[in-house]
Design a protein around this motif. Structure first.
Motif, mmCIF file in Angstrom:
data_model
loop_
_atom_site.group_PDB
_atom_site.id
_atom_site.type_symbol
_atom_site.label_atom_id
_atom_site.label_comp_id
_atom_site.label_asym_id
_atom_site.label_seq_id
_atom_site.Cartn_x
_atom_site.Cartn_y
_atom_site.Cartn_z
ATOM 1 N N SER A 143 9.462 4.581 -9.372
ATOM 2 C CA SER A 143 8.467 3.847 -8.460
ATOM 3 C C SER A 143 7.175 5.684 -8.638
ATOM 4 O O SER A 143 7.691 6.897 -9.216
ATOM 5 N N SER A 157 4.828 5.004 -6.088
ATOM 6 C CA SER A 157 4.362 4.291 -5.385
ATOM 7 C C SER A 157 4.267 5.744 -3.958
ATOM 8 O O SER A 157 5.364 6.130 -3.803
ATOM 9 N N ARG A 162 3.836 5.113 -1.250
ATOM 10 C CA ARG A 162 4.601 5.081 0.155
ATOM 11 C C ARG A 162 6.140 5.721 -0.017
ATOM 12 O O ARG A 162 6.496 6.193 0.877
ATOM 13 N N MET A 163 6.486 5.218 -1.647
ATOM 14 C CA MET A 163 8.099 5.575 -1.488
ATOM 15 C C MET A 163 8.080 6.953 -1.847
ATOM 16 O O MET A 163 9.092 8.019 -1.733
ATOM 17 N N GLU A 181 6.680 9.590 -0.367
ATOM 18 C CA GLU A 181 7.088 10.160 1.095
ATOM 19 C C GLU A 181 8.588 9.564 1.449
ATOM 20 O O GLU A 181 9.042 10.309 2.126
ATOM 21 N N VAL A 182 9.040 8.397 1.598
ATOM 22 C CA VAL A 182 10.071 8.281 1.708
ATOM 23 C C VAL A 182 11.152 8.639 1.020
ATOM 24 O O VAL A 182 12.349 9.679 1.867
ATOM 25 N N PRO A 224 9.188 0.599 2.243
ATOM 26 C CA PRO A 224 8.299 -0.257 2.153
ATOM 27 C C PRO A 224 8.638 -2.283 1.731
ATOM 28 O O PRO A 224 9.307 -1.638 -0.010
ATOM 29 N N GLU A 264 4.055 -3.691 -0.430
ATOM 30 C CA GLU A 264 3.051 -2.654 0.250
ATOM 31 C C GLU A 264 3.397 -1.804 -0.694
ATOM 32 O O GLU A 264 2.788 -0.799 -0.571
ATOM 33 N N ARG A 265 3.871 -1.890 -2.039
ATOM 34 C CA ARG A 265 4.237 -0.772 -3.204
ATOM 35 C C ARG A 265 4.020 -1.749 -4.673
ATOM 36 O O ARG A 265 5.032 -1.516 -5.265
#
Length: 470
Positions: free
Chosen positions: A142, A144, A146-147, A149-150, A309, A313-314
């Motif tokens: 990844s 992304s 968003r990823m 952060e996860v 997500p 969204e990624r």
């Protein structure tokens, strides 16, 4: 700050080469400029850029031959062609064979930067190989935000024994994240056991989780250790926990509270030391309100909640994952495929992906199995995605579209000078005016001091002003 994209520019026009280098450097790119295809190939042998921009007309080996060499050696490396009027048909042919785009000289600076940004977005290289600190998440590819952060939260919670609930749609990679948490935890050297609560029949799930003793039920011919005790010292991952029957939820709660397991048919409880990670695609808060999930179990499982997500969204990850899957599957199926055509990759990036990463893997495997060439074409991706094929025009409409595009290119090339455009088209001026009128094209809008705002028109009703200067 992101690392500048490395772009190799090839052109024997030193003035144009200098101008493009200045423009791309100002846009934040790292530019290597060379004056021949031979020099470009030598550079590519030493260091691979993110993008190649080459003129079609070059001394010695021309730009099209350079493109063919690049496509053979580096199928996924994007190439943008710069072409003069006479080589437009060759450039168009090259785009059907995988060139990312072509631009006619004199090219529009904004259009060039747009094409470059598009090529870099679709073909951006993946992350560097993981170092020791990143090995824990090596299965999760990844780039992304968003990823990121996860994964940062997952890394923090991995060092504790807290229960983690992973929420996310089916196919988003919940088990991969659970494995990553286990690998980053102090329990990494002990077993990781995954159980899909929705895949095991309700009558067998208790025995699978907790084990049973001989004679506990019909068919129980001996003692059997459950999956939770088998993970002693390690991690149990309960996937689709929202599908666990209510009666079994009570027994799982006891395991979490008392750290003991009672096998089916046994009067003795066995102490266990396991960490429980769980996942669901269901809304457990709604399930609680409907009496389908116990609140006390929910709060035990949901000490920390991580949300994955959906793939839509990624989208930054789609090209990266698709290329990784393709190369992996090509080796498994012994296929020669090594990359995607630019329009095929764009179709993947813009697809809706309701099935998330699992669906992407399935699509890539389908195109890989059916591949007959190093580059996967758009048609194969559309077929795998069950997308309607590209618009097929009848002969008359196709002819009109080509004619309109051809006239547009001529006017751009000559900055709206009709006499020069007519000469290049080998048509007399009167006939050329009629063609312009037919397609609603106004030469004045292509002049150097005016933006080319003309829109194609099939009606041909737009009147042209007289152009005495032509």
């Amino acid at each position: 700050m992101s690392t500048p994209a490395a772009i190799l520019v090839v052109d024997d026009d030193t003035d144009l080469l200098r101008l493009m280098t200045m423009r791309l450097t100002a846009a934040g790119h790292a530019v290597q400029a060379v004056a021949s295809a031979e020099a470009a190939l030598a550079h590519l042998a030493v260091k691979l850029p993110a993008l190649v921009i080459t003129d079609v007309r070059l001394p010695g080996l021309d730009g099209l031959a350079l493109f063919d060499e690049i496509r053979a050696r580096h199928p996924s490396l994007p190439v943008i062609l710069l072409t003069a009027h006479g080589s437009i048909p060759d450039a168009v042919e090259a785009t059907t064979r995988g060139a990312h785009a072509y631009l006619t000289k004199p090219y529009d600076g904004k259009e060039l930067l747009d094409k470059i940004n598009q090529a870099l977005l679709l073909n951006r290289p993946g992350p560097a190989p993981f170092n020791g600190d990143g090995e824990w998440r090596s299965e999760i590819l990844s780039r992304s935000p968003r990823m990121a952060e996860v994964l940062a939260e997952a890394r923090l919670v991995a060092g504790t024994d807290a229960s983690v609930l992973i929420a996310g749609d089916s196919g988003t990679g919940k088990e991969l994240l659970a494995r990553a948490i286990h690998k980053a935890s102090p329990r990494a050297g002990k077993p990781f056991i995954a159980v899909n609560c929705a895949a095991i029949p309700e009558a067998l799930l208790e025995s699978e989780l907790f084990g049973h003793v001989k004679g506990a039920f019909t068919g129980a011919q001996g003692h059997r250790q459950g999956l939770i005790p088998a993970a002693e010292g390690g991690t149990v991952f309960l996937d689709e926990i929202g599908d666990m029957p209510l009666a079994l939820q009570v027994k799982l709660l006891r395991v979490l509270q008392e750290r003991v397991v009672r096998p089916v048919g046994s009067n003795e409880a066995v102490a266990v030391d396991v960490r429980v990670l769980s996942a669901t695609h269901r809304d457990l808060e709604q399930a609680m309100s409907e009496g389908l999930f116990r609140p006390d179990l929910y709060y035990r499982l949901n000490v920390v909640k991580l949300g994955l997500p959906p793939l839509a969204e990624r989208r930054e990850d789609i090209a990266l994952l698709a290329q990784h899957f393709l190369l992996t599957l090509a080796g498994r199926h012994r296929k020669p495929v090594r990359g995607f055509a630019p329009d095929a990759l764009e179709a993947l990036v813009t697809a809706p992906w309701p099935g998330n990463v699992r669906q992407l893997f399935n699509v890539v495997e389908q195109v890989c199995v059916l591949a007959t060439a190093p580059l996967v074409p758009l048609a194969q991706v559309q077929r795998a995605l069950q997308m309607p094929p590209a618009e097929v025009l009848n002969y008359q409409h196709a002819k009109q579209r080509f004619e309109r595009d051809y006239l547009n290119q001529l006017l751009k090339l000559t900055s709206g000078q009709v006499a020069e455009a007519a000469r290049l088209a080998d048509r007399n001026r009167t006939e050329f005016y009629r063609l312009l009128q037919k397609h609603g094209l106004d030469p004045q809008l292509f002049r150097a001091d005016a933006a080319p705002l003309a829109q194609p028109s099939d009606s041909g009703d737009k009147k042209l002003s007289d152009e005495s200067s032509a």
